[in-house]
Scaffold this motif. Sequence first.
Motif, short mmCIF file in Angstrom:
data_model
loop_
_atom_site.label_atom_id
_atom_site.label_comp_id
_atom_site.label_asym_id
_atom_site.label_seq_id
_atom_site.Cartn_x
_atom_site.Cartn_y
_atom_site.Cartn_z
N GLY A 51 0.81 -1.22 0.00
CA GLY A 51 0.00 0.00 0.00
C GLY A 51 0.83 1.26 0.00
N ALA A 52 1.93 1.27 0.74
CA ALA A 52 2.80 2.45 0.79
C ALA A 52 3.38 2.75 -0.58
CB ALA A 52 3.91 2.23 1.81
N LEU A 53 3.91 1.73 -1.24
CA LEU A 53 4.50 1.96 -2.56
C LEU A 53 3.42 2.31 -3.58
CD1 LEU A 53 7.02 2.13 -4.31
CD2 LEU A 53 6.68 -0.30 -4.85
N ALA A 54 2.26 1.66 -3.49
CA ALA A 54 1.17 1.96 -4.43
C ALA A 54 0.73 3.41 -4.31
CB ALA A 54 -0.01 1.02 -4.18
N ALA A 55 0.70 3.94 -3.09
CA ALA A 55 0.31 5.34 -2.90
C ALA A 55 1.35 6.27 -3.52
CB ALA A 55 0.16 5.64 -1.40
N ILE A 56 2.61 5.97 -3.35
CA ILE A 56 3.67 6.80 -3.94
C ILE A 56 3.59 6.73 -5.47
CG2 ILE A 56 6.18 6.96 -4.24
CD1 ILE A 56 6.36 6.24 -1.21
N ALA A 57 3.39 5.53 -5.99
CA ALA A 57 3.28 5.38 -7.45
C ALA A 57 2.05 6.14 -7.98
CB ALA A 57 3.18 3.90 -7.82
N LYS A 58 0.93 6.00 -7.31
CA LYS A 58 -0.30 6.68 -7.75
C LYS A 58 -0.14 8.20 -7.75
CE LYS A 58 -5.24 6.99 -6.99
NZ LYS A 58 -6.38 6.58 -6.17
N ALA A 59 0.53 8.71 -6.73
CA ALA A 59 0.74 10.16 -6.63
C ALA A 59 1.56 10.70 -7.80
CB ALA A 59 1.42 10.51 -5.31
N GLN A 60 2.35 9.81 -8.43
CA GLN A 60 3.18 10.22 -9.56
C GLN A 60 2.60 9.76 -10.90
OE1 GLN A 60 7.48 9.76 -9.04
NE2 GLN A 60 7.13 9.35 -6.88
N ALA A 89 -2.24 -13.99 0.02
CA ALA A 89 -3.51 -13.39 0.43
C ALA A 89 -3.40 -11.87 0.49
CB ALA A 89 -3.95 -13.94 1.79
N ALA A 90 -2.27 -11.36 0.97
CA ALA A 90 -2.08 -9.90 1.02
C ALA A 90 -2.08 -9.31 -0.38
CB ALA A 90 -0.78 -9.56 1.75
N VAL A 91 -1.40 -9.96 -1.30
CA VAL A 91 -1.38 -9.48 -2.69
C VAL A 91 -2.78 -9.52 -3.28
CG1 VAL A 91 -0.48 -9.92 -5.02
CG2 VAL A 91 1.04 -10.11 -3.04
N ARG A 92 -3.47 -10.65 -3.11
CA ARG A 92 -4.83 -10.80 -3.64
C ARG A 92 -5.76 -9.76 -3.00
NH1 ARG A 92 -6.89 -15.51 -1.23
NH2 ARG A 92 -7.38 -14.01 0.39
N ASP A 93 -5.66 -9.56 -1.70
CA ASP A 93 -6.53 -8.61 -1.01
C ASP A 93 -6.28 -7.18 -1.46
OD1 ASP A 93 -7.53 -10.80 0.35
OD2 ASP A 93 -6.55 -10.31 2.26
N PHE A 94 -5.03 -6.87 -1.80
CA PHE A 94 -4.72 -5.52 -2.28
C PHE A 94 -5.17 -5.33 -3.72
CE2 PHE A 94 -2.28 -2.12 -4.11
CZ PHE A 94 -2.48 -1.13 -3.17
N ASP A 95 -4.75 -6.25 -4.59
CA ASP A 95 -5.10 -6.15 -6.01
C ASP A 95 -4.83 -7.50 -6.67
OD1 ASP A 95 -5.31 -5.73 -8.75
OD2 ASP A 95 -4.02 -3.95 -8.76
#
Length: 176
Positions: A51-60, A89-95
Amino acid sequence: MRAMRRTVAWALREGVSIGAHPSFPDRENFGRNEMQLPPEEVHAGVLYQIGALAAIAKAQGGRLAHVKAHGALYNQAARDRAMADAIAAAVRDFDPGLALFGLAGSELIRAAHAAGLRAVEELFADRTYNADGSLVSRKLPSAMIEDESQTLAQTLTMIKEGKVRAINGEWVPIHA
């Protein structure tokens, strides 16, 4: 966080896929020390890091394409199904559209398939293997292949013949 932002910016500029590389909470040892954590904690930690990296990627203006566990988390998940299931499960639950990288033939690959994820079976050209198909620990002097011709020969054998020679001399089937 600055390093993550710079890396994402570079990946976007160069057209490189962005992937999360979650590890154990072991910064002082770069995530290379094994830890015995309950699956729920592994799930939460991996989900948090993705989630942390996804947020940074999305912001850019980017998005994640894959996840590959790092260091001891990667190696433990290769042999420990409960840990592998927690990561998948964490990967699946995220995306569920994210690919999950894992050691070829490992528990993490089986867990990815069971979770309905696209699994990417990974080979290592410059690492040595144990007879069970796992990687030799980096703590051992025989873990890395330093010779370029030996690295190339191992890679070609893995790809063309679907096998790798373990450090004990046995041939081990491998798929990538």
